[in-house]
Design a protein around this motif. Structure first.
Motif, PDB file in Angstrom:
ATOM      1  N   UNK A  69       0.830  -1.205   0.000  1.00 55.83           N
ATOM      2  CA  UNK A  69       0.000   0.000   0.000  1.00 55.83           C
ATOM      3  C   UNK A  69       0.866   1.258   0.000  1.00 55.83           C
ATOM      4  N   UNK A  70       2.029   1.205   0.652  1.00 51.37           N
ATOM      5  CA  UNK A  70       2.920   2.368   0.665  1.00 51.37           C
ATOM      6  C   UNK A  70       3.463   2.634  -0.737  1.00 51.37           C
ATOM      7  N   UNK A  71       3.819   1.582  -1.445  1.00 56.05           N
ATOM      8  CA  UNK A  71       4.322   1.738  -2.813  1.00 56.05           C
ATOM      9  C   UNK A  71       3.223   2.288  -3.712  1.00 56.05           C
ATOM     10  N   UNK A  72       2.001   1.775  -3.566  1.00 51.60           N
ATOM     11  CA  UNK A  72       0.871   2.255  -4.369  1.00 51.60           C
ATOM     12  C   UNK A  72       0.584   3.729  -4.076  1.00 51.60           C
ATOM     13  N   UNK A  73       0.693   4.131  -2.810  1.00 48.41           N
ATOM     14  CA  UNK A  73       0.447   5.521  -2.438  1.00 48.41           C
ATOM     15  C   UNK A  73       1.508   6.438  -3.043  1.00 48.41           C
ATOM     16  N   UNK A  74       2.758   6.013  -2.996  1.00 48.02           N
ATOM     17  CA  UNK A  74       3.833   6.823  -3.576  1.00 48.02           C
ATOM     18  C   UNK A  74       3.654   6.904  -5.092  1.00 48.02           C
ATOM     19  N   UNK A  75       3.277   5.794  -5.729  1.00 44.31           N
ATOM     20  CA  UNK A  75       3.045   5.838  -7.183  1.00 44.31           C
ATOM     21  C   UNK A  75       1.950   6.854  -7.506  1.00 44.31           C
ATOM     22  N   UNK A  76       0.894   6.860  -6.733  1.00 42.51           N
ATOM     23  CA  UNK A  76      -0.186   7.830  -6.938  1.00 42.51           C
ATOM     24  C   UNK A  76       0.333   9.252  -6.781  1.00 42.51           C
ATOM     25  N   UNK A  77       1.162   9.471  -5.746  1.00 42.52           N
ATOM     26  CA  UNK A  77       1.707  10.805  -5.506  1.00 42.52           C
ATOM     27  C   UNK A  77       2.643  11.255  -6.629  1.00 42.52           C
ATOM     28  N   UNK A  99       6.040  -5.956  -9.284  1.00 44.53           N
ATOM     29  CA  UNK A  99       5.198  -6.992  -8.682  1.00 44.53           C
ATOM     30  C   UNK A  99       4.262  -6.391  -7.636  1.00 44.53           C
ATOM     31  N   UNK A 100       4.776  -5.458  -6.851  1.00 45.70           N
ATOM     32  CA  UNK A 100       3.934  -4.810  -5.837  1.00 45.70           C
ATOM     33  C   UNK A 100       2.772  -4.077  -6.497  1.00 45.70           C
ATOM     34  N   UNK A 101       3.037  -3.388  -7.593  1.00 50.50           N
ATOM     35  CA  UNK A 101       1.970  -2.656  -8.276  1.00 50.50           C
ATOM     36  C   UNK A 101       0.995  -3.609  -8.971  1.00 50.50           C
ATOM     37  N   UNK A 102       1.494  -4.729  -9.473  1.00 58.02           N
ATOM     38  CA  UNK A 102       0.605  -5.730 -10.065  1.00 58.02           C
ATOM     39  C   UNK A 102      -0.300  -6.318  -8.977  1.00 58.02           C
ATOM     40  N   UNK A 103       0.280  -6.584  -7.802  1.00 55.62           N
ATOM     41  CA  UNK A 103      -0.524  -7.067  -6.672  1.00 55.62           C
ATOM     42  C   UNK A 103      -1.575  -6.017  -6.309  1.00 55.62           C
ATOM     43  N   UNK A 104      -1.160  -4.749  -6.258  1.00 57.09           N
ATOM     44  CA  UNK A 104      -2.090  -3.667  -5.917  1.00 57.09           C
ATOM     45  C   UNK A 104      -3.229  -3.590  -6.920  1.00 57.09           C
ATOM     46  N   UNK A 105      -2.959  -3.889  -8.171  1.00 54.11           N
ATOM     47  CA  UNK A 105      -4.013  -3.906  -9.174  1.00 54.11           C
ATOM     48  C   UNK A 105      -4.963  -5.078  -8.990  1.00 54.11           C
ATOM     49  N   UNK A 106      -4.422  -6.237  -8.663  1.00 50.68           N
ATOM     50  CA  UNK A 106      -5.233  -7.445  -8.479  1.00 50.68           C
ATOM     51  C   UNK A 106      -6.101  -7.340  -7.227  1.00 50.68           C
ATOM     52  N   UNK A 107      -5.550  -6.772  -6.165  1.00 50.23           N
ATOM     53  CA  UNK A 107      -6.252  -6.654  -4.884  1.00 50.23           C
ATOM     54  C   UNK A 107      -6.459  -5.173  -4.537  1.00 50.23           C
ATOM     55  N   UNK A 108      -7.004  -4.447  -5.508  1.00 48.91           N
ATOM     56  CA  UNK A 108      -7.139  -2.989  -5.397  1.00 48.91           C
ATOM     57  C   UNK A 108      -7.942  -2.549  -4.178  1.00 48.91           C
ATOM     58  N   UNK A 109      -9.021  -3.238  -3.882  1.00 47.51           N
ATOM     59  CA  UNK A 109      -9.861  -2.843  -2.757  1.00 47.51           C
ATOM     60  C   UNK A 109      -9.079  -2.910  -1.446  1.00 47.51           C
ATOM     61  N   UNK A 110      -8.349  -4.001  -1.246  1.00 49.21           N
ATOM     62  CA  UNK A 110      -7.545  -4.162  -0.034  1.00 49.21           C
ATOM     63  C   UNK A 110      -6.474  -3.076   0.068  1.00 49.21           C
ATOM     64  N   UNK A 111      -5.751  -2.849  -1.021  1.00 51.90           N
ATOM     65  CA  UNK A 111      -4.640  -1.890  -1.012  1.00 51.90           C
ATOM     66  C   UNK A 111      -5.161  -0.472  -0.837  1.00 51.90           C
ATOM     67  N   UNK A 112      -6.198  -0.100  -1.568  1.00 52.02           N
ATOM     68  CA  UNK A 112      -6.754   1.250  -1.431  1.00 52.02           C
ATOM     69  C   UNK A 112      -7.330   1.472  -0.037  1.00 52.02           C
ATOM     70  N   UNK A 113      -7.886   0.423   0.552  1.00 56.30           N
ATOM     71  CA  UNK A 113      -8.382   0.535   1.924  1.00 56.30           C
ATOM     72  C   UNK A 113      -7.271   0.881   2.898  1.00 56.30           C
ATOM     73  N   UNK A 114      -6.097   0.292   2.704  1.00 56.40           N
ATOM     74  CA  UNK A 114      -4.954   0.602   3.581  1.00 56.40           C
ATOM     75  C   UNK A 114      -4.450   2.024   3.350  1.00 56.40           C
TER      76      UNK A 114
END
Length: 137
Positions: A69-77, A99-114
């Motif tokens: 989730x931290x990697x996904x947040x930084x990518x968004x920023x 791989x982290x971003x691919x996981x974030x895409x597959x489990x978007x609801x979980x990652x965005x929730x964090x």
């Protein structure tokens, strides 16, 4: 996404182990088995990802690095600037970040929730700090 039931026979020792794991994490059998299956799938498809337990529950992380989730947040920023993300996390292999971003895409609801939980806590902490500063000033 619809969930399909599965039935299996387990040796007694494995059932006891799983029941202990589910009890310790506060999960029911169905929920726990789904989590275990999803984690197994993740480890097979994204070998750079591991799972860690913490005060906010179990979460996906890059092995030896930050949470997904931290990697996904930084990518968004970085407005999805992948090169900027790679530079920001320069100590982590690019493949692991991918791989982290691919996981974030597959489990978007979980990652965005964090991400949302982190941002909500940040706002609460900032408001409490500001209130203390006003009170002290």
């Amino acid at each position: 996404m619809p969930a399909n039931p599965i039935t299996t026979r387990l040796p007694e020792w494995l059932e006891e182990e799983l029941n202990g794991t589910f009890a310790a994490s506060g999960e029911g059998r169905s929920e726990g088995m789904r989590r275990i299956a999803e984690e197994w799938w993740t480890l097979e498809h994204f070998p750079a990802i591991e799972f860690r337990d913490g005060v906010t529950g179990r979460r996906a992380s890059v092995r030896g690095g930050p949470d997904v989730w931290e990697i996904a947040m930084v990518e968004r920023d970085y407005s999805n600037d992948r090169e900027g993300l790679y530079e920001h996390f320069s100590w982590i292999p690019r493949e692991h970040l991918d791989q982290a971003l691919a996981y974030a895409g597959k489990f978007a609801s979980e990652v965005h929730g964090r991400v949302e939980l982190n941002e909500r806590i940040g706002r609460q902490m900032e408001a409490a700090c500001n209130a203390r500063a006003r009170k002290a000033g």
